[in-house]
Motif scaffolding. Sequence first.
Motif, PDB file in Angstrom:
ATOM      1  N   THR A 150       0.846  -1.183   0.000  1.00 57.67           N
ATOM      2  CA  THR A 150       0.000   0.000   0.000  1.00 57.67           C
ATOM      3  C   THR A 150       0.890   1.246   0.000  1.00 57.67           C
ATOM      4  O   THR A 150       2.075   1.173   0.371  1.00 57.67           O
ATOM      5  CB  THR A 150      -0.891   0.033   1.250  1.00 57.67           C
ATOM      6  N   PRO A 151       0.349   2.411  -0.391  1.00 58.18           N
ATOM      7  CA  PRO A 151       1.159   3.633  -0.319  1.00 58.18           C
ATOM      8  C   PRO A 151       1.744   3.883   1.065  1.00 58.18           C
ATOM      9  O   PRO A 151       2.902   4.285   1.204  1.00 58.18           O
ATOM     10  CB  PRO A 151       0.167   4.724  -0.722  1.00 58.18           C
ATOM     11  N   GLN A 152       0.949   3.634   2.096  1.00 58.97           N
ATOM     12  CA  GLN A 152       1.436   3.842   3.460  1.00 58.97           C
ATOM     13  C   GLN A 152       2.591   2.907   3.773  1.00 58.97           C
ATOM     14  O   GLN A 152       3.580   3.309   4.403  1.00 58.97           O
ATOM     15  CB  GLN A 152       0.304   3.626   4.459  1.00 58.97           C
ATOM     16  N   GLU A 153       2.494   1.647   3.354  1.00 58.70           N
ATOM     17  CA  GLU A 153       3.577   0.697   3.599  1.00 58.70           C
ATOM     18  C   GLU A 153       4.846   1.095   2.860  1.00 58.70           C
ATOM     19  O   GLU A 153       5.951   1.087   3.421  1.00 58.70           O
ATOM     20  CB  GLU A 153       3.140  -0.707   3.173  1.00 58.70           C
ATOM     21  N   ILE A 154       4.705   1.457   1.599  1.00 60.61           N
ATOM     22  CA  ILE A 154       5.870   1.803   0.784  1.00 60.61           C
ATOM     23  C   ILE A 154       6.574   3.044   1.327  1.00 60.61           C
ATOM     24  O   ILE A 154       7.810   3.159   1.209  1.00 60.61           O
ATOM     25  CB  ILE A 154       5.441   2.013  -0.683  1.00 60.61           C
ATOM     26  N   MET A 155       5.836   3.947   1.945  1.00 55.90           N
ATOM     27  CA  MET A 155       6.445   5.151   2.501  1.00 55.90           C
ATOM     28  C   MET A 155       7.137   4.887   3.838  1.00 55.90           C
ATOM     29  O   MET A 155       7.738   5.792   4.417  1.00 55.90           O
ATOM     30  CB  MET A 155       5.399   6.253   2.652  1.00 55.90           C
ATOM     31  N   ASP A 156       7.070   3.678   4.331  1.00 58.35           N
ATOM     32  CA  ASP A 156       7.825   3.274   5.521  1.00 58.35           C
ATOM     33  C   ASP A 156       9.181   2.758   5.039  1.00 58.35           C
ATOM     34  O   ASP A 156       9.254   1.704   4.397  1.00 58.35           O
ATOM     35  CB  ASP A 156       7.070   2.177   6.267  1.00 58.35           C
ATOM     36  N   PRO A 157      10.293   3.461   5.310  1.00 58.91           N
ATOM     37  CA  PRO A 157      11.600   3.055   4.778  1.00 58.91           C
ATOM     38  C   PRO A 157      11.993   1.628   5.135  1.00 58.91           C
ATOM     39  O   PRO A 157      12.577   0.918   4.304  1.00 58.91           O
ATOM     40  CB  PRO A 157      12.563   4.068   5.400  1.00 58.91           C
ATOM     41  N   ALA A 158      11.696   1.186   6.348  1.00 59.25           N
ATOM     42  CA  ALA A 158      12.055  -0.176   6.746  1.00 59.25           C
ATOM     43  C   ALA A 158      11.273  -1.199   5.925  1.00 59.25           C
ATOM     44  O   ALA A 158      11.827  -2.215   5.479  1.00 59.25           O
ATOM     45  CB  ALA A 158      11.812  -0.378   8.237  1.00 59.25           C
ATOM     46  N   TYR A 159       9.992  -0.944   5.721  1.00 61.06           N
ATOM     47  CA  TYR A 159       9.183  -1.848   4.898  1.00 61.06           C
ATOM     48  C   TYR A 159       9.696  -1.867   3.460  1.00 61.06           C
ATOM     49  O   TYR A 159       9.860  -2.937   2.856  1.00 61.06           O
ATOM     50  CB  TYR A 159       7.720  -1.416   4.915  1.00 61.06           C
ATOM     51  N   ALA A 160       9.943  -0.683   2.894  1.00 57.27           N
ATOM     52  CA  ALA A 160      10.390  -0.598   1.506  1.00 57.27           C
ATOM     53  C   ALA A 160      11.707  -1.321   1.302  1.00 57.27           C
ATOM     54  O   ALA A 160      11.900  -2.041   0.308  1.00 57.27           O
ATOM     55  CB  ALA A 160      10.532   0.869   1.093  1.00 57.27           C
ATOM     56  N   ALA A 161      12.634  -1.167   2.250  1.00 55.47           N
ATOM     57  CA  ALA A 161      13.914  -1.857   2.150  1.00 55.47           C
ATOM     58  C   ALA A 161      13.713  -3.368   2.229  1.00 55.47           C
ATOM     59  O   ALA A 161      14.325  -4.137   1.473  1.00 55.47           O
ATOM     60  CB  ALA A 161      14.850  -1.386   3.252  1.00 55.47           C
ATOM     61  N   GLY A 162      12.841  -3.795   3.138  1.00 53.79           N
ATOM     62  CA  GLY A 162      12.581  -5.227   3.260  1.00 53.79           C
ATOM     63  C   GLY A 162      12.011  -5.821   1.982  1.00 53.79           C
ATOM     64  O   GLY A 162      12.384  -6.930   1.574  1.00 53.79           O
ATOM     65  N   LYS A 163      11.107  -5.113   1.322  1.00 47.83           N
ATOM     66  CA  LYS A 163      10.529  -5.599   0.071  1.00 47.83           C
ATOM     67  C   LYS A 163      11.588  -5.653  -1.033  1.00 47.83           C
ATOM     68  O   LYS A 163      11.591  -6.577  -1.853  1.00 47.83           O
ATOM     69  CB  LYS A 163       9.362  -4.700  -0.360  1.00 47.83           C
ATOM     70  N   PHE A 164      12.484  -4.661  -1.060  1.00 47.68           N
ATOM     71  CA  PHE A 164      13.552  -4.702  -2.064  1.00 47.68           C
ATOM     72  C   PHE A 164      14.418  -5.951  -1.852  1.00 47.68           C
ATOM     73  O   PHE A 164      14.703  -6.691  -2.805  1.00 47.68           O
ATOM     74  CB  PHE A 164      14.420  -3.449  -1.982  1.00 47.68           C
ATOM     75  N   TYR A 165      14.828  -6.187  -0.617  1.00 45.80           N
ATOM     76  CA  TYR A 165      15.668  -7.354  -0.337  1.00 45.80           C
ATOM     77  C   TYR A 165      14.933  -8.660  -0.627  1.00 45.80           C
ATOM     78  O   TYR A 165      15.527  -9.637  -1.101  1.00 45.80           O
ATOM     79  CB  TYR A 165      16.135  -7.334   1.116  1.00 45.80           C
ATOM     80  N   GLU A 166      13.652  -8.674  -0.323  1.00 44.07           N
ATOM     81  CA  GLU A 166      12.852  -9.871  -0.588  1.00 44.07           C
ATOM     82  C   GLU A 166      12.918 -10.250  -2.067  1.00 44.07           C
ATOM     83  O   GLU A 166      13.078 -11.428  -2.415  1.00 44.07           O
ATOM     84  CB  GLU A 166      11.402  -9.616  -0.172  1.00 44.07           C
ATOM     85  N   HIS A 167      12.834  -9.269  -2.947  1.00 50.82           N
ATOM     86  CA  HIS A 167      12.913  -9.527  -4.382  1.00 50.82           C
ATOM     87  C   HIS A 167      14.343  -9.808  -4.817  1.00 50.82           C
ATOM     88  O   HIS A 167      14.587 -10.653  -5.696  1.00 50.82           O
ATOM     89  CB  HIS A 167      12.343  -8.345  -5.161  1.00 50.82           C
ATOM     90  N   LEU A 168      15.305  -9.116  -4.213  1.00 46.94           N
ATOM     91  CA  LEU A 168      16.706  -9.334  -4.579  1.00 46.94           C
ATOM     92  C   LEU A 168      17.150 -10.756  -4.256  1.00 46.94           C
ATOM     93  O   LEU A 168      17.885 -11.383  -5.045  1.00 46.94           O
ATOM     94  CB  LEU A 168      17.595  -8.333  -3.844  1.00 46.94           C
ATOM     95  N   GLU A 169      16.701 -11.282  -3.130  1.00 44.89           N
ATOM     96  CA  GLU A 169      17.096 -12.632  -2.726  1.00 44.89           C
ATOM     97  C   GLU A 169      16.586 -13.699  -3.694  1.00 44.89           C
ATOM     98  O   GLU A 169      17.103 -14.827  -3.709  1.00 44.89           O
ATOM     99  CB  GLU A 169      16.590 -12.921  -1.309  1.00 44.89           C
ATOM    100  N   LYS A 170      15.604 -13.361  -4.485  1.00 44.71           N
ATOM    101  CA  LYS A 170      15.075 -14.317  -5.462  1.00 44.71           C
ATOM    102  C   LYS A 170      15.867 -14.321  -6.768  1.00 44.71           C
ATOM    103  O   LYS A 170      15.617 -15.153  -7.649  1.00 44.71           O
ATOM    104  CB  LYS A 170      13.606 -14.001  -5.757  1.00 44.71           C
ATOM    105  N   VAL A 171      16.807 -13.382  -6.901  1.00 45.75           N
ATOM    106  CA  VAL A 171      17.630 -13.306  -8.118  1.00 45.75           C
ATOM    107  C   VAL A 171      18.786 -14.288  -7.971  1.00 45.75           C
ATOM    108  O   VAL A 171      19.618 -14.151  -7.075  1.00 45.75           O
ATOM    109  CB  VAL A 171      18.176 -11.881  -8.323  1.00 45.75           C
ATOM    110  N   PRO A 172      18.887 -15.302  -8.822  1.00 41.50           N
ATOM    111  CA  PRO A 172      19.956 -16.299  -8.694  1.00 41.50           C
ATOM    112  C   PRO A 172      21.348 -15.659  -8.784  1.00 41.50           C
ATOM    113  O   PRO A 172      21.613 -14.831  -9.655  1.00 41.50           O
ATOM    114  CB  PRO A 172      19.707 -17.233  -9.895  1.00 41.50           C
ATOM    115  N   ASP A 173      22.217 -16.022  -7.827  1.00 43.98           N
ATOM    116  CA  ASP A 173      23.614 -15.555  -7.823  1.00 43.98           C
ATOM    117  C   ASP A 173      23.740 -14.039  -7.923  1.00 43.98           C
ATOM    118  O   ASP A 173      24.647 -13.519  -8.578  1.00 43.98           O
ATOM    119  CB  ASP A 173      24.386 -16.210  -8.975  1.00 43.98           C
ATOM    120  N   TYR A 174      22.852 -13.324  -7.251  1.00 43.17           N
ATOM    121  CA  TYR A 174      22.871 -11.865  -7.396  1.00 43.17           C
ATOM    122  C   TYR A 174      24.184 -11.248  -6.911  1.00 43.17           C
ATOM    123  O   TYR A 174      24.583 -10.180  -7.383  1.00 43.17           O
ATOM    124  CB  TYR A 174      21.684 -11.239  -6.666  1.00 43.17           C
ATOM    125  N   THR A 175      24.863 -11.894  -5.956  1.00 44.57           N
ATOM    126  CA  THR A 175      26.113 -11.319  -5.440  1.00 44.57           C
ATOM    127  C   THR A 175      27.222 -11.359  -6.483  1.00 44.57           C
ATOM    128  O   THR A 175      28.206 -10.613  -6.372  1.00 44.57           O
ATOM    129  CB  THR A 175      26.584 -12.056  -4.185  1.00 44.57           C
TER     130      THR A 175
END
Length: 326
Positions: A121-146
């Motif tokens: 939701t807009p309110q969730e996305i405007m929470d920096p901790a939530y937004a960072a967590g969602k970014f990492y959640e998607h990044l972890e699904k990228v094979p061999d991202y490191t």
Amino acid sequence: MPEPSLPSKRRGRLFRFGAAFVVLLAVAGYLVVQYVTGGAGGPGCKVVSAEGDGAEYEFTPEQAVNAATITAVGTARNLPERAITIALATALQESTLRNIDYGDRDSLGLFQQRPSQGWGTPQEIMDPAYAAGKFYEHLEKVPDYTRLPLTVAAQKVQRSGFPDAYAKHEPDASLLAAALTGRSAATLTCEGRPAATRAAGADAVRAALVRDFGRDVLEPAGAEVGAAGTPSPSASAPADSEPGTVTLPVTGDKGAEAAGRRAGPRGWQLAHWAVANASELHIKRVSYAGREWVAGNTDSQWQATDAKASADAGDGAGAVQITTGQ
């Protein structure tokens, strides 16, 4: 008969005087705002390289708070420094590390995430901790991202129309990640002038620590954390703490233990986090590993503490001490 008008030269002098007065008022107002907000409109923080290569990055207190949150959320998920570098570079490109409430179409926040694309939701996305967590959640699904180039890893998460734009932020993001994960000791400083619009005191610091790191961050200090993220009334502070002070014993720092040192990355991460949040949380002093940062100093550098006091405290490496303005 019409009244005589002022001579044109006198009118010109009065106009110039009035214009100059307005400019002076504007400058004075700007300086007051900069002082009160900790310089939120311009650089007030700096991170330097620990490699002695002269690399540095200057940024605002607002950017510092957001960068510290992004990093804390990543380390709380036990992610490597490379993941945090990717996240910081992405936020630098998408929002310049500012939690903006606008963007392309319905994009919002630090990572310009879109509610219509399922990011929250807009309110969730405007929470920096939530937004960072969602970014990492998607990044972890990228094979061999490191092992991927930063631009490739970021693009697989963001699906940006400008995929190569992330590359220019990698050097600055790497400096920030090294400091905010604690790998580079005593490399992040801020002016730290306290803001007047946020809650202050030890409870506010504890609540912000829980917000960014999770409840476990306070457990070493013996604090019981309530559902709202603040210590419960029955929680007692460490015996040596003073009012307005948060003491965070640093235990189990594997990085330090492996190198045969007491001071290590975990402690320096918490210390740098406190400095980054100094303006927001009215923090006036941070001490760790025999060094101390004090808000409002001309250079705001980390200085060695009293030798005897450091020795009595075991070189100060066993705890991070955060002292607030109240």
